[in-house]
Motif scaffolding. Structure first.
Motif, PDB file in Angstrom:
ATOM      1  N   TYR A 129       7.507 -15.581  -6.228  1.00 15.91           N
ATOM      2  CA  TYR A 129       7.254 -14.193  -6.603  1.00 15.91           C
ATOM      3  C   TYR A 129       5.818 -14.125  -7.104  1.00 15.91           C
ATOM      4  N   TRP A 130       4.984 -13.340  -6.402  1.00 10.43           N
ATOM      5  CA  TRP A 130       3.576 -13.231  -6.794  1.00 10.43           C
ATOM      6  C   TRP A 130       3.287 -11.785  -7.163  1.00 10.43           C
ATOM      7  N   GLY A 131       3.011 -11.562  -8.447  1.00 14.45           N
ATOM      8  CA  GLY A 131       2.748 -10.218  -8.938  1.00 14.45           C
ATOM      9  C   GLY A 131       1.264  -9.956  -9.094  1.00 14.45           C
ATOM     10  N   CYS A 132       0.816  -8.844  -8.519  1.00 10.13           N
ATOM     11  CA  CYS A 132      -0.571  -8.402  -8.660  1.00 10.13           C
ATOM     12  C   CYS A 132      -0.578  -6.885  -8.841  1.00 10.13           C
ATOM     13  N   VAL A 157       7.954 -13.393  -2.024  1.00  6.57           N
ATOM     14  CA  VAL A 157       8.171 -12.001  -2.419  1.00  6.57           C
ATOM     15  C   VAL A 157       6.959 -11.507  -3.213  1.00  6.57           C
ATOM     16  N   PRO A 158       6.024 -10.807  -2.558  1.00  3.24           N
ATOM     17  CA  PRO A 158       4.907 -10.218  -3.302  1.00  3.24           C
ATOM     18  C   PRO A 158       5.351  -8.931  -3.986  1.00  3.24           C
ATOM     19  N   VAL A 159       4.834  -8.682  -5.191  1.00  4.36           N
ATOM     20  CA  VAL A 159       5.231  -7.511  -5.979  1.00  4.36           C
ATOM     21  C   VAL A 159       3.967  -6.854  -6.546  1.00  4.36           C
ATOM     22  N   LEU A 160       3.801  -5.555  -6.299  1.00  2.79           N
ATOM     23  CA  LEU A 160       2.628  -4.835  -6.793  1.00  2.79           C
ATOM     24  C   LEU A 160       3.017  -3.892  -7.925  1.00  2.79           C
ATOM     25  N   LEU A 175       7.183  -4.525 -12.089  1.00  3.57           N
ATOM     26  CA  LEU A 175       6.819  -5.758 -12.794  1.00  3.57           C
ATOM     27  C   LEU A 175       7.431  -6.954 -12.073  1.00  3.57           C
ATOM     28  N   VAL A 176       6.639  -8.000 -11.912  1.00  8.46           N
ATOM     29  CA  VAL A 176       7.080  -9.127 -11.084  1.00  8.46           C
ATOM     30  C   VAL A 176       8.320  -9.820 -11.665  1.00  8.46           C
TER      31      VAL A 176
END
Length: 233
Positions: A129-132, A157-160, A175-176
């Protein structure tokens, strides 16, 4: 990379053996003796004959070190560094499924761990999970997609958190660490390896343990604290 992120390659002295574990970091020593820490983003086996480590640097405007790196540093400039440091590395004696949680450039040591898993043929189930904030901040999005496609045991799973209107984003938002909880409400049989901004790490640890049943000892974290976070500058 993203507009404010640089992927830097540091050539190590040819006469020195540098051994590190995937997930560890080095410290640059500035002229006044202060230090800046950066995680190795490549796995140990990739050092090879070149003896190069990959580092991901986010520009902190007004920051002495990153202002220099982004504005004035020349190729082949000599930097003082010490390492490796840190207890953030993959526990290979465990077979539990893993959550690899990254925020921003906290992706660097997670990338090193993934490369190491691929090299060693570690087939434990893992979800990255990569949050940006915005799509452009996912500075190695293509690498993560390609690597997940090559590794049957890895999901990406990218999360913006602040997807821009022109991002054409059809992926996850918010939020990631909350995306993790939506997918995995029961983390009692998981291990979590998390790296990024202190507020993300603290929220993830608290909520995973209290709300998802994650054993406290199964949360491994490396918190990226800038000098601004520590001292306001």
């Amino acid at each position: 990379a993203a507009p404010d992120v640089m992927v830097m390659r540091l050539q190590l002295p040819a006469n020195q053996t540098f051994r590190f574990r995937a997930g560890q970091y080095i410290e640059f020593i500035l002229r006044d003796g202060s230090r800046r820490s950066y995680s190795m983003a490549n796995a140990p086996h990739t050092l090879g004959a070149q003896s190069q480590v990959e580092l991901h640097l986010r520009h902190m405007p007004g920051g002495r070190f990153t202002d220099h790196v982004f504005k004035a540093m020349k190729e082949k400039e000599i930097l003082r560094a010490e390492g490796p440091f840190g207890s953030f590395f993959l526990r290979e004696d465990n077979l539990k499924p893993m959550v690899l949680l990254a925020s921003g450039t906290g992706f660097a040591p997670i990338k090193s761990i993934i490369e190491h898993m691929q090299h060693k043929g570690i087939t434990r189930s893992a979800t990255l999970y990569w949050g940006c904030r915005q799509k452009r901040d996912l500075y190695m999005h293509a690498w993560a997609e390609e690597t997940a496609a090559q590794m049957p045991n890895l999901r990406y799973v990218p999360v913006l958190s602040e997807a821009a209107a022109d991002d054409d984003w059809r992926g996850r938002s918010g939020l990631v660490h909350e995306a993790v909880m939506q997918d995995l409400p029961d983390l009692s049989e998981h291990e979590v390896y998390a790296c990024g901004a202190p507020i993300v790490m603290e929220s993830a640890q608290r909520d995973f343990v209290q709300r998802c049943g994650l054993p406290p000892e199964a949360f491994y974290a490396d918190s990226f604290t800038s000098e601004r976070d520590k001292h306001g500058g």
